[in-house]
Design an enzyme around this catalytic site. Structure first.
Site, short mmCIF file in Angstrom:
data_model
loop_
_atom_site.label_atom_id
_atom_site.label_comp_id
_atom_site.label_asym_id
_atom_site.label_seq_id
_atom_site.Cartn_x
_atom_site.Cartn_y
_atom_site.Cartn_z
N LYS A 11 0.86 -1.15 -0.03
CA LYS A 11 -0.12 -0.08 -0.17
C LYS A 11 0.86 1.05 0.10
O LYS A 11 1.68 1.33 0.83
CB LYS A 11 -0.97 -0.28 1.37
N THR A 58 -3.35 -5.50 0.61
CA THR A 58 -2.85 -4.02 0.71
C THR A 58 -3.78 -3.33 1.69
O THR A 58 -3.24 -2.59 2.61
CB THR A 58 -2.48 -3.57 -0.41
N ARG A 179 27.45 34.04 -9.43
CA ARG A 179 26.34 33.85 -9.89
C ARG A 179 25.39 33.08 -8.98
O ARG A 179 25.83 33.27 -7.78
CB ARG A 179 26.55 32.50 -10.91
N GLN A 231 29.03 20.34 -7.62
CA GLN A 231 29.69 19.14 -7.38
C GLN A 231 30.42 19.32 -6.18
O GLN A 231 30.60 18.31 -5.24
CB GLN A 231 30.52 18.71 -8.43
N HIS A 259 18.47 27.16 -12.66
CA HIS A 259 18.94 28.33 -13.38
C HIS A 259 18.10 29.65 -13.33
O HIS A 259 16.95 29.70 -13.52
CB HIS A 259 19.25 28.19 -14.80
O1 URC Z 1 27.91 23.97 -10.60
C1 URC Z 1 27.65 23.64 -11.68
N1 URC Z 1 28.33 22.47 -12.35
C2 URC Z 1 28.01 21.95 -13.64
O2 URC Z 1 28.35 20.72 -13.96
C3 URC Z 1 27.39 23.13 -14.56
N2 URC Z 1 27.25 22.77 -15.57
C4 URC Z 1 26.63 23.88 -16.17
O3 URC Z 1 26.29 24.31 -17.50
N3 URC Z 1 26.41 24.88 -14.99
C5 URC Z 1 26.93 24.08 -14.15
N4 URC Z 1 27.30 24.30 -12.74
#
Ligand code: URC
Length: 298
Positions: A11, A58, A179, A231, A259
């Site tokens: 469920k 369930t 940014r 990352q 973005h």
């Molecule tokens: O922090 C980011 N990692 C990316 O791999 C990536 N690729 C992208 O176009 N902008 C960003 N920004």
């Protein structure tokens, strides 16, 4: 020839609310969660031979979710998920694995005239506290728990860079040293397996602490770091959570890069709105980056 190679059923989307009333102080604490239970085991005949003999309905699973919420604490959600899963193994010999998911919403206590209110709450964020429990008969790893936070929407208006990436005939993105960075945090930390429900009960305090720490680490790292990339920032978050919660095996994040595009407004009386003059941006619904990682103890 066909064969059933895997099967589980149960469920989903069982919504549960529980109030805990402290009679002495008159203080209520509330929990609202959505539960999913999926069972595995000797159930193949129900698929292949229309034999419903091994099928726990369930509907009965939904009832069990309510009864176990009445009989036991629902906090921390890791404990409730483990208790619920263990029930299915203890009750039905042919069930070998119970997969339990719990997603708890936020109900934060109101503060009225400077005082915590005994029975009024508000939704102070759409993020959920998520738990998945896999309760099985596998020796030594009977209870496997992952905990997490999802839906924590964050944005910073500066303090994020992205440069040094591959530039070739497919590249249009300019490098940037400043940014906007926004993401919807989905973080998960996986615990070392628990050999029994008692072992989990014995360390039950780790769950609330890890959740508080992970949420705080995520926000502090996001806010304070001059991020070189999603990352690298998420990797640092993982390292810090592994340090803060020694009983975890690994930490993973899945972060969309949401973005915000600059808008060239020079067509209107030469208005400056790019680079250091950028103030009005166009938030994008998609496409978005999606960056994932899992960091384990070495
Ligand atoms: O922090 C980011 N990692 C990316 O791999 C990536 N690729 C992208 O176009 N902008 C960003 N920004």
């Amino acid at each position: 020839m066909a064969r059933l190679s895997s099967a589980r059923y149960g469920k989903d989307n069982v919504r549960v609310y529980k109030v805990d009333r402290d009679e002495a102080s008159g203080t209520h604490t509330v929990t609202e969660m959505t539960v999913c239970v999926l069972l595995e085991g000797a159930i193949d005949a129900s698929y292949t031979d229309a034999d419903n003999g091994p099928v726990v309905a369930t509907d009965s699973m939904k009832n069990t979710i309510y009864i176990k919420a009445k009989e036991h604490p629902v906090n921390p959600p890791e404990l409730y998920a483990a208790i619920l899963g263990q029930h299915f193994l203890d009750t039905y010999a042919h069930v070998s694995v119970a997969n339990v998911d719990v997603k708890a919403k936020r109900w934060t206590r109101m503060v009225i005239d400077g005082k915590p209110h005994p029975h009024s709450f508000y939704r102070d964020g759409e993020d959920t506290r998520n738990v998945t429990a896999r309760v099985s008969r596998d020796a030594g790893r009977e209870i496997e728990i992952s905990s997490g936070v999802a839906g924590l929407l964050v944005l910073k208006s500066t303090g994020s860079q992205f440069h040094g990436f591959v530039r070739d005939e497919f590249t249009t993105l300019p490098e940037t040293w400043d940014r906007i960075l926004s993401t919807d945090v989905d973080a998960t930390w996986r615990w070392k397996p628990f050999p029994s429900l008692q072992a989990l009960r014995d360390s039950v305090d780790v769950f609330d602490k890890a959740w508080d720490d992970a949420r705080a680490i995520t926000m502090k790292t996001f806010a304070e770091e001059d991020s070189p990339s999603v990352q690298n920032t998420m990797y640092k978050m993982c390292e810090k959570i592994l340090d803060a919660a020694p009983a975890t095996e690994s930490v993973s994040y899945a972060l969309p890069n949401k973005h915000y595009f600059e808008i060239d407004l020079s067509w209107h009386k030469g208005t400056k709105n790019t680079g250091k003059d950028a103030e009005v941006y166009a938030p994008q619904s998609g496409p978005n980056g999606l960056i994932k990682c899992e960091v384990s103890r070495s």
